[in-house]
Design an enzyme around this catalytic site. Structure first.
Site, PDB file in Angstrom:
ATOM      1  N   SER A  53      43.302  51.609  90.428  1.00 28.21           N
ATOM      2  CA  SER A  53      42.060  50.856  90.220  1.00 28.21           C
ATOM      3  C   SER A  53      41.621  50.162  91.508  1.00 28.21           C
ATOM      4  O   SER A  53      42.433  49.873  92.389  1.00 28.21           O
ATOM      5  CB  SER A  53      42.264  49.786  89.144  1.00 28.21           C
ATOM      6  OG  SER A  53      42.735  50.365  87.959  1.00 28.21           O
TER       7      SER A  53
HETATM    8  N1  SAH Z   1      47.653  50.712  86.617  1.00 28.76           N
HETATM    9  C1  SAH Z   1      47.626  51.868  87.507  1.00 28.76           C
HETATM   10  C2  SAH Z   1      46.364  52.705  87.350  1.00 28.76           C
HETATM   11  C3  SAH Z   1      46.325  53.360  86.050  1.00 28.76           C
HETATM   12  S1  SAH Z   1      45.379  54.853  85.997  1.00 28.76           S
HETATM   13  C4  SAH Z   1      47.827  51.480  88.940  1.00 28.76           C
HETATM   14  O1  SAH Z   1      47.954  50.286  89.232  1.00 28.76           O
HETATM   15  O2  SAH Z   1      47.880  52.376  89.785  1.00 28.76           O
HETATM   16  C5  SAH Z   1      45.669  55.179  84.300  1.00 28.76           C
HETATM   17  C6  SAH Z   1      47.035  55.741  83.997  1.00 28.76           C
HETATM   18  O3  SAH Z   1      47.181  55.780  82.572  1.00 28.76           O
HETATM   19  C7  SAH Z   1      47.243  57.150  84.494  1.00 28.76           C
HETATM   20  O4  SAH Z   1      48.365  57.199  85.302  1.00 28.76           O
HETATM   21  C8  SAH Z   1      47.414  57.956  83.213  1.00 28.76           C
HETATM   22  O5  SAH Z   1      48.301  59.043  83.348  1.00 28.76           O
HETATM   23  C9  SAH Z   1      47.958  56.904  82.271  1.00 28.76           C
HETATM   24  N2  SAH Z   1      47.828  57.200  80.835  1.00 28.76           N
HETATM   25  C10 SAH Z   1      46.858  57.895  80.199  1.00 28.76           C
HETATM   26  N3  SAH Z   1      47.110  57.944  78.877  1.00 28.76           N
HETATM   27  C11 SAH Z   1      48.265  57.265  78.663  1.00 28.76           C
HETATM   28  C12 SAH Z   1      49.046  56.969  77.502  1.00 28.76           C
HETATM   29  N4  SAH Z   1      48.691  57.398  76.286  1.00 28.76           N
HETATM   30  N5  SAH Z   1      50.169  56.235  77.668  1.00 28.76           N
HETATM   31  C13 SAH Z   1      50.565  55.793  78.895  1.00 28.76           C
HETATM   32  N6  SAH Z   1      49.858  56.055  80.019  1.00 28.76           N
HETATM   33  C14 SAH Z   1      48.728  56.767  79.909  1.00 28.76           C
END
Ligand code: SAH
Length: 209
Positions: free
Chosen positions: A61
């Protein structure tokens, strides 16, 4: 200009714009090296206020969004925090400086590995990364004081509500594929949830398994 100057410039921009409101969150953003959580080719962009690709179609993000969500979450030193969507591990690293334990769940096993490595390199020992579908929360270490969702979700799942302590806070981007509303929920002592909205945002979608 070096990375340290870039970082200070970004922090003062985020404070000036009102995204950073507390000394504690500013300090956490100052102490976590975002350049270690992005792809090598993006190191020079680490302190620009943009989301960046981290592979597997996912993104880290933008700093203003991390600042805003962290301020809304209001983690306290003694708190145990659950994050849904580890991605690069950066948000978890920021939270680990403000809380006692961070549990983060990632659905993509290869990304969970990346997050683990990044967190280890950054010396963040109070973060544990798990592979799984975070729509179920993570019952094994429940209840949590705070839950942060960093992927776009159509709704606030009952599992999250159940795994949150009374007095606890959930922050999540709630909405459809193209746009979401940043929502904060506070669980009152009587178990009723108070909801606030904080404008639009755009996250990659939560994928159910
Ligand atoms: N917080 C992260 C950015 C998150 S991007 C950072 O600081 O870099 C969103 C993430 O959510 C992705 O890695 C994606 O694979 C994950 N995601 C998507 N669906 C999900 C689920 N059902 N459970 C856990 N993670 C999930």
């Amino acid at each position: 200009m070096g990375i340290a100057e870039d970082r200070e410039m970004l922090l003062s921009k985020l404070s000036g714009a009102g995204y950073l409101r507390s000394q504690e969150v500013s300090e956490a953003l100052r102490l976590v090296p975002r350049e270690e959580f992005v792809n090598d080719s993006d190191r020079l962009l680490a302190y620009s206020d943009y989301p960046l690709e981290i592979g597997f179609g996912q993104t880290i993000s933008a700093p203003h969004m991390v600042a805003m969500m962290t301020e809304l979450l209001k983690p306290r030193k003694r708190d145990r925090v659950l994050e849904i969507g580890s991605g690069s591990g950066y948000q978890a690293a920021v939270l680990s400086l403000l809380a006692s334990e961070v549990y983060t769940v990632e659905v993509e096993p290869d990304l969970a590995l990346v997050a683990k490595e990044n967190l280890q390199k950054a010396g963040r020992e109070n973060v544990r990364v798990f592979v799984g579908d975070g729509s179920a929360g993570y019952p094994y270490f429940a209840p949590y004081d705070r839950i942060i969702v960093t992927c776009a979700t159509e709704r606030i799942y009952d599992s999250w509500k159940k795994q949150l302590k009374p007095g606890g806070i959930i922050v999540a981007p709630v909405g459809g594929f193209y746009m979401q509303t940043l929502v904060s929920l506070r669980k009152k002592r009587d178990g009723v949830f108070e909801r606030d909205e904080h404008g639009n945002c755009r996250f990659v979608p939560l994928r159910k398994q």
